[in-house]
Design a protein around this motif. Structure first.
Motif, mmCIF file in Angstrom:
data_model
loop_
_atom_site.group_PDB
_atom_site.id
_atom_site.type_symbol
_atom_site.label_atom_id
_atom_site.label_comp_id
_atom_site.label_asym_id
_atom_site.label_seq_id
_atom_site.Cartn_x
_atom_site.Cartn_y
_atom_site.Cartn_z
ATOM 1 N N PHE A 54 1.008 -1.380 0.102
ATOM 2 C CA PHE A 54 -0.187 0.034 0.158
ATOM 3 C C PHE A 54 1.049 0.985 -0.407
ATOM 4 C CE2 PHE A 54 -3.519 -1.997 2.443
ATOM 5 C CZ PHE A 54 -4.293 -3.134 1.652
ATOM 6 N N ARG A 55 2.166 1.464 0.911
ATOM 7 C CA ARG A 55 3.004 2.809 1.073
ATOM 8 C C ARG A 55 3.578 3.099 -0.995
ATOM 9 N NH1 ARG A 55 5.332 -0.384 5.041
ATOM 10 N NH2 ARG A 55 3.994 0.638 6.969
ATOM 11 N N THR A 56 4.426 1.869 -0.823
ATOM 12 C CA THR A 56 4.699 2.227 -2.162
ATOM 13 C C THR A 56 3.567 2.151 -3.560
ATOM 14 O OG1 THR A 56 6.102 -0.641 -1.139
ATOM 15 C CG2 THR A 56 5.867 0.113 -3.678
ATOM 16 N N TYR A 57 2.965 1.443 -3.030
ATOM 17 C CA TYR A 57 1.237 2.218 -3.926
ATOM 18 C C TYR A 57 1.124 3.626 -3.850
ATOM 19 C CZ TYR A 57 -2.464 2.753 -7.416
ATOM 20 O OH TYR A 57 -3.624 3.328 -8.182
ATOM 21 N N ARG A 58 0.895 3.653 -2.814
ATOM 22 C CA ARG A 58 0.993 5.729 -2.495
ATOM 23 C C ARG A 58 2.461 6.244 -3.087
ATOM 24 N NH1 ARG A 58 -0.638 4.837 3.477
ATOM 25 N NH2 ARG A 58 -1.972 3.464 2.878
ATOM 26 N N VAL A 59 3.390 5.440 -3.067
ATOM 27 C CA VAL A 59 4.401 6.854 -3.437
ATOM 28 C C VAL A 59 4.493 6.705 -4.790
ATOM 29 C CG1 VAL A 59 6.510 6.643 -3.741
ATOM 30 C CG2 VAL A 59 6.192 5.927 -1.694
ATOM 31 N N ALA A 60 4.167 5.402 -5.634
ATOM 32 C CA ALA A 60 4.351 5.617 -7.015
ATOM 33 C C ALA A 60 3.114 6.574 -7.940
ATOM 34 C CB ALA A 60 4.352 4.127 -7.692
ATOM 35 N N HIS A 61 1.717 6.772 -6.894
ATOM 36 C CA HIS A 61 0.884 6.703 -7.946
ATOM 37 C C HIS A 61 0.424 8.314 -6.563
ATOM 38 C CE1 HIS A 61 0.473 4.181 -10.417
ATOM 39 N NE2 HIS A 61 0.426 2.597 -9.908
ATOM 40 N N GLY A 62 0.948 8.764 -5.826
ATOM 41 C CA GLY A 62 1.335 9.515 -4.878
ATOM 42 C C GLY A 62 -0.223 11.495 -6.085
#
Length: 62
Positions: A54-62
């Motif tokens: 979830f954190r990785t997705y947020r950073v990538a799609h911020g």
């Protein structure tokens, strides 16, 4: 999936969402997740992995 499996999946997701939103997660996290969400050790580990995704997705799609 049985009803019980489905319920466990939901609580693992709930724990992962909670964990991914923590700026300073409590340490050690596995016992905290087990206590807070009544998870097994395996479920707590799954929630940790899911929270990281979830954190990785947020950073990538911020």
């Amino acid at each position: 999936m049985t009803g019980t499996d489905h319920e466990h999946s939901e609580i693992v997701v709930e724990a992962a969402v909670w964990l991914s939103g923590q700026k300073d997660p409590p340490q050690p996290i596995i016992p905290e997740l087990r206590h807070r969400f009544q998870l097994t050790a395996l479920e707590a580990c799954e929630a940790c992995a899911m929270a990281q995704r979830f954190r990785t997705y947020r950073v990538a799609h911020g």
